[in-house]
Each structure stands twice: as C-alpha cells, then as structure tokens.
Design an enzyme around this catalytic site. Structure first.
Site, PDB file in Angstrom:
ATOM      1  N   ASP A 106       7.595 -11.543   6.377  1.00 55.47           N
ATOM      2  CA  ASP A 106       6.713 -12.700   6.517  1.00 55.47           C
ATOM      3  C   ASP A 106       6.739 -13.578   5.281  1.00 55.47           C
ATOM      4  O   ASP A 106       5.874 -14.427   5.098  1.00 55.47           O
ATOM      5  CB  ASP A 106       5.283 -12.276   6.856  1.00 55.47           C
ATOM      6  CG  ASP A 106       4.683 -11.353   5.798  1.00 55.47           C
ATOM      7  OD1 ASP A 106       5.389 -10.981   4.851  1.00 55.47           O
ATOM      8  OD2 ASP A 106       3.495 -11.024   5.922  1.00 55.47           O
ATOM      9  N   LYS A 157      -2.679  -4.744  -4.582  1.00 58.76           N
ATOM     10  CA  LYS A 157      -3.976  -5.365  -4.287  1.00 58.76           C
ATOM     11  C   LYS A 157      -5.088  -4.916  -5.251  1.00 58.76           C
ATOM     12  O   LYS A 157      -6.075  -4.278  -4.846  1.00 58.76           O
ATOM     13  CB  LYS A 157      -4.395  -5.055  -2.840  1.00 58.76           C
ATOM     14  CG  LYS A 157      -3.265  -5.213  -1.828  1.00 58.76           C
ATOM     15  CD  LYS A 157      -3.481  -6.305  -0.828  1.00 58.76           C
ATOM     16  CE  LYS A 157      -2.210  -6.716  -0.122  1.00 58.76           C
ATOM     17  NZ  LYS A 157      -1.644  -5.837   0.863  1.00 58.76           N
ATOM     18  N   ASP A 217       4.017 -16.415   1.331  1.00 57.25           N
ATOM     19  CA  ASP A 217       3.793 -15.410   2.372  1.00 57.25           C
ATOM     20  C   ASP A 217       3.118 -16.165   3.508  1.00 57.25           C
ATOM     21  O   ASP A 217       1.990 -16.641   3.360  1.00 57.25           O
ATOM     22  CB  ASP A 217       2.883 -14.304   1.827  1.00 57.25           C
ATOM     23  CG  ASP A 217       2.552 -13.241   2.868  1.00 57.25           C
ATOM     24  OD1 ASP A 217       2.560 -13.557   4.079  1.00 57.25           O
ATOM     25  OD2 ASP A 217       2.268 -12.095   2.483  1.00 57.25           O
TER      26      ASP A 217
HETATM   27  N1  GDD Z   1       8.773  -2.069  10.389  1.00 61.32           N
HETATM   28  C1  GDD Z   1       7.596  -2.057   9.757  1.00 61.32           C
HETATM   29  N2  GDD Z   1       6.788  -0.959   9.870  1.00 61.32           N
HETATM   30  N3  GDD Z   1       7.233  -3.144   9.043  1.00 61.32           N
HETATM   31  C2  GDD Z   1       6.033  -3.109   8.420  1.00 61.32           C
HETATM   32  C3  GDD Z   1       5.166  -2.010   8.481  1.00 61.32           C
HETATM   33  C4  GDD Z   1       5.567  -0.864   9.270  1.00 61.32           C
HETATM   34  O1  GDD Z   1       4.859   0.140   9.414  1.00 61.32           O
HETATM   35  N4  GDD Z   1       4.046  -2.310   7.767  1.00 61.32           N
HETATM   36  C5  GDD Z   1       4.221  -3.553   7.275  1.00 61.32           C
HETATM   37  N5  GDD Z   1       5.418  -4.046   7.680  1.00 61.32           N
HETATM   38  C6  GDD Z   1       5.980  -5.377   7.379  1.00 61.32           C
HETATM   39  C7  GDD Z   1       5.087  -6.530   7.875  1.00 61.32           C
HETATM   40  O2  GDD Z   1       5.474  -6.963   9.178  1.00 61.32           O
HETATM   41  C8  GDD Z   1       5.368  -7.600   6.844  1.00 61.32           C
HETATM   42  O3  GDD Z   1       6.474  -8.412   7.203  1.00 61.32           O
HETATM   43  C9  GDD Z   1       5.709  -6.827   5.579  1.00 61.32           C
HETATM   44  O4  GDD Z   1       6.033  -5.493   5.981  1.00 61.32           O
HETATM   45  C10 GDD Z   1       4.568  -6.791   4.563  1.00 61.32           C
HETATM   46  O5  GDD Z   1       3.382  -6.359   5.233  1.00 61.32           O
HETATM   47  P1  GDD Z   1       2.041  -7.209   5.132  1.00 61.32           P
HETATM   48  O6  GDD Z   1       1.044  -6.514   5.975  1.00 61.32           O
HETATM   49  O7  GDD Z   1       2.300  -8.644   5.354  1.00 61.32           O
HETATM   50  O8  GDD Z   1       1.657  -6.920   3.598  1.00 61.32           O
HETATM   51  P2  GDD Z   1       0.943  -7.881   2.566  1.00 61.32           P
HETATM   52  O9  GDD Z   1       1.392  -9.285   2.697  1.00 61.32           O
HETATM   53  O10 GDD Z   1      -0.512  -7.614   2.633  1.00 61.32           O
HETATM   54  O11 GDD Z   1       1.478  -7.267   1.152  1.00 61.32           O
HETATM   55  C11 GDD Z   1       2.852  -7.058   0.950  1.00 61.32           C
HETATM   56  O12 GDD Z   1       3.519  -8.286   0.702  1.00 61.32           O
HETATM   57  C12 GDD Z   1       3.109  -8.985  -0.489  1.00 61.32           C
HETATM   58  C13 GDD Z   1       3.958 -10.256  -0.589  1.00 61.32           C
HETATM   59  O13 GDD Z   1       3.684 -11.092   0.458  1.00 61.32           O
HETATM   60  C14 GDD Z   1       3.037  -6.116  -0.247  1.00 61.32           C
HETATM   61  O14 GDD Z   1       4.401  -5.765  -0.309  1.00 61.32           O
HETATM   62  C15 GDD Z   1       2.595  -6.775  -1.550  1.00 61.32           C
HETATM   63  O15 GDD Z   1       2.894  -5.934  -2.646  1.00 61.32           O
HETATM   64  C16 GDD Z   1       3.305  -8.099  -1.730  1.00 61.32           C
HETATM   65  O16 GDD Z   1       2.822  -8.754  -2.906  1.00 61.32           O
HETATM   66 MG    MG Z   2       2.299 -10.402   4.184  1.00 62.00          MG
END
Ligand code: GDD
Ligand code: MG
Length: 348
Positions: A106, A157, A217
């Site tokens: 994303d 986080k 993001d």
């Molecule tokens: N296949 C799969 N399976 N993908 C997953 C899973 C899972 O179980 N869990 C999460 N993802 C994918 C989501 O679809 C997304 O594209 C990505 O991993 C990150 O998950 P988010 O839920 O969007 O996390 P976030 O935005 O709160 O935090 C993450 O991204 C940040 C940057 O945007 C973390 O990696 C943070 O450390 C980072 O700063």
């Molecule tokens: Mg995200």
C-alpha cells in the site's frame, strides 16, 4: 530479480470507501494501484513479481491473468489465514536463492530501486530498509540509524514519548535469502516485531536507505486522494501516466460550454454536460455523466457515476456506480457504493 509484494492481512480494503474492491485494485488516475507499483519495479529490472495475499483475489486474476506487461512474470501466493508481513513472505518465498525485494503493497514511492540495491551490496547488508522522513512517526515503524546508515533500533508504532527519529520504515526491504531462516513456517510473524528487532539485537548488518524522493502510504482514504492529486500534478511519477494539464480519453462528449481546469484526467465514455465545471486536480473514471452545471473540484471519481445537475463535489472520493442527486453538496467525503446502509461516509 524477485519482489514479493504484501497485499493481504487485515487492511486489504480501503475502508470506508470500499468493501468490495481490494486495495491493490483501487484506481489511481484510472489504473489499478498495484499496476503502477509493478511497472515501476519492472522499470528497474525487477520483473519476477509475487503478490502475497490472503484469499482468492478474483478481481486481480481477472485483470492481470499471469502477466502485467511484456517481460514481467507475475505469480500469486495465497494464505489460508493471515500470516503477518514476514509469515507471508516466508509462505511466498519458495526457494529464493538470491537477494530479493519485499514491498508493503500500500505504499507508493519514487524510490530508485537500482540505487537502493547498489547501497545494499556496497554495505554487504543482510537487510536494507528504505526510510522516509515524516512529521508524525507514531503511525509507522521508527528507525534509528548511525552516521553510516547502520540501523540501531526499530520501534513499531511508538507512543509519542518514545519517538526518537522522524525517519520511518517506508515498507520497502532488500533481503538476503538467509533472512527467511529467521521466519517460522506457516505461523503469524511480523518483520516489524519478530524479525528486525532480533536481527539488531544480534548485531546483524541491517542498513537504512534514506529516501529523499516522494513516498506515501495510501492505506487511508485521505492519502489515497492525495496520491491521485500528486500523480496528476507530477509530484511523483508513474509509467502509466504522462503529466499533462488535461487528458480526455476516448469516446467522451464534452459540451462546449463546460469548463475544465487542469490537472485533470477524464476516462473513456464520459459525458460532461453544458456549463459543468471541472477544477483540477480531478480524476473522472470511465462512463461518468456529469450533469448540467455540476461542479467537480479536487476530487476523484471512479467509474459509472452519475452526478445530477447543479451538484457540487469538492475534496471527495466517489466509488463506482454512485448516483449523486441534483444540487447535492459534497465536501471532503467518501461515497461508498457497496455498503448501501452506509451510503455517504466519513470525511476523508
Ligand atoms: N500477505 C499478507 N499477509 N500481507 C499482509 C499481512 C498478512 O498477514 N498483514 C499485512 N499485510 C500487508 C498489507 O496489505 C499492507 O500492504 C502491508 O502489509 C503493510 O500492512 P499495513 O496494515 O498497511 O501496516 P501499516 O501501514 O500500519 O504499517 C506498516 O507500514 C508502514 C509504512 O507504510 C509497517 O511496516 C510500518 O513499520 C511501516 O512504517
Ligand atoms: Mg499501510
């Protein structure tokens, strides 16, 4: 070179905008988000792409089949239950024998993947994490580095009092195959908690690659809206969009009295009635009807939308199939077509 893109987990949908369209398929300037990401990778020779996802992604199969363009190998890795960011990579990794990329599915950026790979190799790193500078790091993984770029701490986080840097994990990693050895099979496991902090504790060579170019993001509607506007304005690049003040695709009918101010893109088969006003940044999907005297400003419209005469839509996102009544006033809203009990939802 291989890249595994994470597109599963809890946040697969861009709520509250859409429940039925999965995040990778939401349109950015009228093309699926993930298509932009894949073609950007391919432009750097990263053309063996695996989408790691949670369930049978019919819409993605239907759109891409087994290719996303010439010379790009696209495959899918499905999880029976969410395995977390690292568990999903382990599940998708198969027999990775060479350095590979992992992307959060994303995020959108102008990262120079070629330069990042050179940085990774120069440092003989086990893992390289792309870093982006943000004003509010509490929603992200905060990464502390020393002067040489070596990562000292990774805190996912953090609460505000624990924020020690504005550099955050941009969700793009380059990993050596041996990192897969730190991830158990078929078990929920996260890079952010279960992989990076233990690697750092063991003193492994983990580096942060600072990204100075565009990064976002898009996982929330307001940022999704922002991304569309930024692509239109040319603040970030995509192989799928050439920056132009006004793009009007095929089979559109635009009344001579309608006024369009760019940057704007209008997709195939739209009908813009007399005295309608479109003020960019504006994205209008295919087969939309913009009624007489309607005003669309700073908004993203998907496909098959009817905007009644005299309606005004500002700073909003409208999902496919919506019908906006005559003289309606929409400001900073998301309109969701697939949850009828919740037709007009929160501010973006
Ligand atoms: N296949 C799969 N399976 N993908 C997953 C899973 C899972 O179980 N869990 C999460 N993802 C994918 C989501 O679809 C997304 O594209 C990505 O991993 C990150 O998950 P988010 O839920 O969007 O996390 P976030 O935005 O709160 O935090 C993450 O991204 C940040 C940057 O945007 C973390 O990696 C943070 O450390 C980072 O700063
Ligand atoms: Mg995200």
């Amino acid at each position: 070179m291989k890249a595994i893109i994470l597109v599963g987990g809890e946040g697969t949908r861009l709520r509250p905008l859409t429940y039925s369209v999965v995040k990778p398929m939401v349109p950015v300037v009228n093309r699926p988000f993930i298509e932009h990401v894949i073609l950007k990778l391919a432009a750097h020779g990263i053309n063996d792409i695996v989408l790691a996802m949670g369930y049978k992604p019919d819409s993605i199969f239907a759109y891409f089949k087994d290719g996303a363009g010439a010379g790009i190998k696209l495959s899918y890795s499905l999880e029976e239950k969410p395995l977390g960011t690292a568990g999903a990579v382990k599940n998708a990794g198969g027999h990775v024998e060479d350095t590979f990329f992992v992307l959060n599915g994303d995020t959108f950026s102008d990262i120079d993947y070629t330069e990042m790979l050179a940085f990774h190799r120069r440092n003989r790193a086990l893992a390289t994490i792309a870093l982006s500078y943000v004003d509010d790091p509490t929603r992200f993984g905060v990464v502390e580095t020393d002067k040489s770029g070596r990562v000292k701490a990774f805190i996912e986080k953090p609460t505000r009092d624990r924020v020690t840097s504005n550099w955050i994990n941009a969700g793009v990693y380059i990993l050596q195959p041996s990192v897969l050895g730190c991830i158990p099979d078929n078990q929920f496991f996260m890079f952010e908690k279960g992989v990076f902090p233990p690697l750092l504790e063991r003193g492994e060579r983990v580096f942060g690659y600072a990204v100075k170019s565009y990064w976002i993001d898009m996982g929330r509607p307001s940022q999704y809206h922002q991304l569309n506007c930024d692509v239109l304005r040319g603040l970030c690049s995509s192989p799928l969009y050439s920056v132009k003040d006004i793009t009007i695709e095929q089979r559109c009918s635009v009344h001579p009295s309608a006024r369009i101010t760019g940057p704007a893109i209008i997709n195939n088969g739209c009908n813009i009635a007399e005295d309608a006003v479109i003020i960019g940044p504006a994205v209008i999907g295919s087969n939309c009807i913009i009624g007489k005297g309607a005003v669309i400003e700073n908004s993203v419209l998907w496909d098959d939308i009817i905007v009644g005469a005299g309606a005004s839509i500002t700073g909003s996102i409208i999902a496919s199939g919506a019908k906006i009544e005559e003289n309606a006033r929409l400001e900073d809203l998301t309109v969701n077509q697939d949850a009828p009990s919740d037709p007009i939802t929160k501010k973006i």
